[in-house]
Design a protein around this motif. Structure first.
Motif, PDB file in Angstrom:
ATOM      1  N   GLN A   1      -5.875  -6.783  -3.916  1.00  0.00           N
ATOM      2  CA  GLN A   1      -5.604  -6.795  -2.480  1.00  0.00           C
ATOM      3  C   GLN A   1      -4.334  -6.017  -2.121  1.00  0.00           C
ATOM      4  OE1 GLN A   1      -7.375  -8.731   0.256  1.00  0.00           O
ATOM      5  NE2 GLN A   1      -6.249  -6.977   0.995  1.00  0.00           N
ATOM      6  N   GLY A   2      -4.468  -5.048  -1.218  1.00  0.00           N
ATOM      7  CA  GLY A   2      -3.291  -4.332  -0.725  1.00  0.00           C
ATOM      8  C   GLY A   2      -2.820  -4.934   0.588  1.00  0.00           C
ATOM      9  N   TYR A   3      -1.565  -4.727   0.922  1.00  0.00           N
ATOM     10  CA  TYR A   3      -1.049  -5.155   2.230  1.00  0.00           C
ATOM     11  C   TYR A   3      -0.066  -4.084   2.712  1.00  0.00           C
ATOM     12  CZ  TYR A   3       3.471  -6.113   0.198  1.00  0.00           C
ATOM     13  OH  TYR A   3       4.678  -5.947  -0.431  1.00  0.00           O
ATOM     14  N   ALA A   4       0.095  -3.971   4.029  1.00  0.00           N
ATOM     15  CA  ALA A   4       1.045  -2.987   4.579  1.00  0.00           C
ATOM     16  C   ALA A   4       2.450  -3.591   4.634  1.00  0.00           C
ATOM     17  CB  ALA A   4       0.589  -2.586   5.972  1.00  0.00           C
ATOM     18  N   ASN A   5       3.471  -2.762   4.336  1.00  0.00           N
ATOM     19  CA  ASN A   5       4.855  -3.232   4.404  1.00  0.00           C
ATOM     20  C   ASN A   5       5.177  -3.785   5.793  1.00  0.00           C
ATOM     21  OD1 ASN A   5       5.467  -2.538   1.786  1.00  0.00           O
ATOM     22  ND2 ASN A   5       6.238  -0.514   2.326  1.00  0.00           N
TER      23      ASN A   5
ATOM     24  N   ASP B   1      -2.197  -3.986  11.029  1.00  0.00           N
ATOM     25  CA  ASP B   1      -1.425  -3.457  12.157  1.00  0.00           C
ATOM     26  C   ASP B   1      -2.237  -2.447  12.963  1.00  0.00           C
ATOM     27  OD1 ASP B   1       0.675  -5.001  11.473  1.00  0.00           O
ATOM     28  OD2 ASP B   1       1.738  -3.442  10.369  1.00  0.00           O
TER      29      ASP B   1
ATOM     30  N   THR C   1       0.819  -1.218   0.000  1.00  0.00           N
ATOM     31  CA  THR C   1       0.000   0.000   0.000  1.00  0.00           C
ATOM     32  C   THR C   1       0.854   1.270   0.000  1.00  0.00           C
ATOM     33  OG1 THR C   1      -0.185  -0.338   2.389  1.00  0.00           O
ATOM     34  CG2 THR C   1      -2.077  -0.949   1.062  1.00  0.00           C
TER      35      THR C   1
ATOM     36  N   VAL D   1      -7.084  -6.016   5.110  1.00  0.00           N
ATOM     37  CA  VAL D   1      -5.688  -6.472   5.227  1.00  0.00           C
ATOM     38  C   VAL D   1      -4.718  -5.300   5.481  1.00  0.00           C
ATOM     39  CG1 VAL D   1      -3.769  -7.589   4.044  1.00  0.00           C
ATOM     40  CG2 VAL D   1      -6.046  -8.579   3.905  1.00  0.00           C
ATOM     41  N   PRO D   2      -4.811  -4.199   4.694  1.00  0.00           N
ATOM     42  CA  PRO D   2      -3.830  -3.118   4.916  1.00  0.00           C
ATOM     43  C   PRO D   2      -3.898  -2.530   6.329  1.00  0.00           C
ATOM     44  CG  PRO D   2      -4.999  -2.781   2.851  1.00  0.00           C
ATOM     45  CD  PRO D   2      -5.674  -3.900   3.558  1.00  0.00           C
ATOM     46  N   TYR D   3      -5.058  -2.652   6.991  1.00  0.00           N
ATOM     47  CA  TYR D   3      -5.187  -2.077   8.334  1.00  0.00           C
ATOM     48  C   TYR D   3      -4.902  -3.096   9.443  1.00  0.00           C
ATOM     49  CZ  TYR D   3      -6.869   2.221   6.320  1.00  0.00           C
ATOM     50  OH  TYR D   3      -6.938   3.382   5.615  1.00  0.00           O
TER      51      TYR D   3
END
Lengths: 381, 291
Positions: free
Chosen positions: A202-206, B264, A176, B260-262
């Motif tokens: 689909q995004g994901y955080a580093n 954390d 993202t 998914v991106p959130y």
């Protein structure tokens, strides 16, 4: 002769100042300086090490061939700590040195974005490796890209997956951050041109520690091919292992990090059989082969895009200054834009008006840990 | 249902890692009243020691494991003498800042010595995992869960049924009174630092086959473990375990069913909720403001 107090004072002052003046005068003209911001610490420190390797290799070659305008080229580096505040600070330190004539920026799009306003304000050329297409399309005439941008990688991934692998149900996975978001968008656009809408975006955080929810989402989507934009090879390694462990074995075409030296080593067999777009592919041209040999001889390491782009950037900047016969920013800029058909390690450079030097990508395959060149696709965009 | 079971297993697995590191936070906090922000770096250092001994030098895994844990015990001693002891009579703030400084020093020292490239560390098992019906059980996660359970039992026995454990408890509750009763407070604090460094190291070695060995691995886990400690209640061993497991499960399910991106962010949203509505955590006393 009578020595007055005034004469004594002037003499003393001159005596004290002389060494500094002489040093400063000789330093100003002795070399031509190029500034480089790179991650020495932080999560991309490994990428920084490779980037410096490539730049140093080119520096040595340029200097051995006579340097630039009869002077030796010198590299001045600053650690960007792999953070946006870090990169801004590192660039400001370099920008404060008036004898630096050009810069090498980051391979990370997010960090190029962070310092781009300062680059514009300073008005000197900066070579970048970040592949977010926006970087060269936001009106900053001082940014010159030495890797193909993601509008090309997106269309090349899409074209290879659809036309060569014959896959239509796409799952897109991307970081993202600026690079990953732009990459995911570029792949979606590339697929749209072929009349395909992905079944999962689909995004994901580093710096994720677990990808189980992502893998399950891919499984549930029924996708028959995966396209990915991973920023960090650590994340890619963790994901690759979990993907295969949870039984997802669909073909996978990824952005350049999938064929990076670290990914190949960290993920091992879980990346066998995957495809990647690679700006640097050793067997793609004679210039790439020659670079690969020089890099292996110098560092006993496999070459990759992290170092190849900085190698090309130093060479192109030196060539531009020699052609322009000047270190004036505007003249260097004009000379870079005039470069056509330059054979670099990364490919053939033909700079366009936006500052993009490369316009295609290589497709490579991971064959049991060896990265094998498949074909070059020159993007239509 | 299959998906829920799979997510539950992974959530408990990653939660156990947080719990192990959180235990180290709790033990130090109980003994010294400060938060040791270098706890995550202990995990990272131990993982690098394993890489050096078992991979670079090719020594047997069990021997490398013992040496790495011994190295962590030594680091605990050095940390106590170099970071905590000189500041022990000051307020908790200088000590906390010193632990942050030490964590940066540890990370950059490893970077300078070993370089930035992430490393692979294989686990104990030759097989990566087993398929149990629809659920895939990663063998390393199974080991982590087993070790966490064993440590819960061990800690209970150690603190409740051994003399040294009771002395440690007495020291954590009232240093002056413990001292009057003839307990060597500085020795007890030294033992606590050694034990928590070994615990942190154990977590690092166990998680390395899943997350790889990198300079950042400690800080990433420690941040979550810190949140787990707040949720469980700072100063409470059971709370650390429950907090770690809860956090692992919350973020895994949150990622799967919300975003998914959130992923954390869920951990820190829960952390904020606890800080606002129940600063003492699930089990602990009202001490969260010291963090």
């Amino acid at each position: 002769m009578k020595l007055t107090r005034r004469d004594f004072s002037i003499g003393l002052a001159a005596g004290l100042a002389a060494p500094a003046l002489i040093r400063s005068a000789s330093a100003q003209g002795a070399t031509i300086k190029i500034g480089m911001v790179l991650p020495v610490t932080g999560s991309a420190a490994e990428q920084g090490k490779f980037a410096l390797n490539g730049a140093k290799l080119a520096l040595e070659a340029v200097n051995k061939a006579g340097g630039v305008l009869g002077k030796q080229l010198e590299l001045v580096t600053e650690d960007d700590q792999t953070t946006n505040p870090g990169v801004v600070l590192a660039f400001s330190k370099l920008a404060a040195q008036p004898d630096i004539v050009a810069f090498l920026g980051s391979i990370r799009s997010t960090q190029v974005h962070a310092m781009a306003p300062d680059v514009l304000k300073l008005g000197k050329p900066m070579a970048i490796g970040g592949t977010d297409p926006n970087l060269t399309h936001m009106g900053n005439k001082w940014l010159f890209r030495f890797r193909p941008n993601d509008s090309y990688s997106g269309s090349v991934i899409a074209e290879y997956g659809v036309n060569t692998l014959g896959k239509k149900k796409w799952a897109i996975l991307h970081s993202t951050d600026a690079f990953g978001t732009a990459g995911g968008k570029a792949l979606t656009e590339g697929l749209a041109k072929l009349g395909i809408k992905p079944v999962l975006d689909q995004g994901y955080a580093n710096q994720s520690q677990d990808f189980t929810p992502v893998v399950l989402a891919i499984k549930q989507s029924g996708a028959d091919v995966l396209g990915s934009y991973f920023t960090f090879e650590n994340d890619l390694g963790i994901f690759a292992r979990q993907l295969r462990q949870l039984g997802v074995n669909i073909p996978w075409v990824g952005s350049p990090s999938i064929v990076g030296v670290s990914s190949t080593r960290l993920a091992g067999a879980t990346l066998y059989g995957t495809y990647g777009v690679a700006d640097y592919a050793e067997d793609s041209s004679e210039a790439s082969k020659a670079y690969g040999k020089a890099y292996r001889d110098a560092y006993k390491l496999a070459p990759d895009n992290q170092s190849a782009w900085t190698y090309d950037a130093i060479n192109v900047l030196a060539k531009a200054m020699n052609t322009a016969k000047s270190t004036e920013p505007e003249k260097i800029r004009a000379a870079i834009l005039a470069i056509k058909k330059y054979q670099g390690a990364e490919g053939e450079y033909n700079f366009d008006e936006n500052g993009d030097g490369l316009h295609g990508y290589n497709i490579v395959k991971n064959e049991k840990g060896n990265i094998v060149f498949e074909k070059h696709i020159e993007a239509t965009k | 249902m299959d998906q829920i079971l799979q997510l539950l297993f992974t959530g408990i697995g990653i939660g156990s890692v947080y719990a192990l590191v959180a235990l180290g936070f709790v033990l130090i906090f109980r003994a010294t009243n400060v938060v040791n922000f270098a706890q995550g770096e202990f995990s990272m250092v131990a993982a690098y020691l394993m890489v050096v001994f078992s991979f670079d030098l090719g020594w047997p895994y069990w021997l490398s494991f013992l040496i790495a844990l011994a190295g962590m015990a030594l680091l605990g001693v050095i940390f106590n003498l170099g970071v905590y002891y000189p500041l022990r009579h000051r307020t908790y703030l200088p000590v906390i800042i010193a632990t942050i400084g030490a964590s940066i020093l540890l990370a950059n020292s490893v970077l300078a010595i070993y370089g930035p490239a992430p490393q692979v560390l294989e686990g104990w098992f030759s097989t990566p995992g087993i398929q149990l019906g629809p659920v895939y059980l990663d063998s390393q996660y199974l080991l982590i869960i087993a070790v966490t359970l064993a440590l819960v039992v061990f800690n209970f026995w150690f603190f409740e049924h051994t003399m040294i454990g009771k002395k440690l408890q007495a020291t954590s509750q009232d240093k002056e009174m413990a001292s009057l009763l003839g307990i060597s407070v500085s020795t007890m604090i030294m033992i606590t630092f050694i034990y928590s460094a070994v615990l942190g190291g154990l977590a690092g070695i166990l998680v390395a086959p899943i997350l790889f060995v990198s300079i950042q691995m400690g800080s990433t886990i420690a941040l979550k473990a810190f949140a787990a400690t707040i949720i469980g209640g700072f100063g409470d061993v059971t709370g650390a375990i429950i907090g770690g497991l809860a956090l692992g499960i919350i973020e895994t399910f949150g990622a799967a069913y919300i975003s998914v991106p959130y992923k954390d962010a869920f951990a820190f949203m829960v952390l904020i909720l606890f800080l606002v509505f129940r600063p003492q955590g699930i089990f602990g006393e009202r001490v969260a403001e010291k963090a």
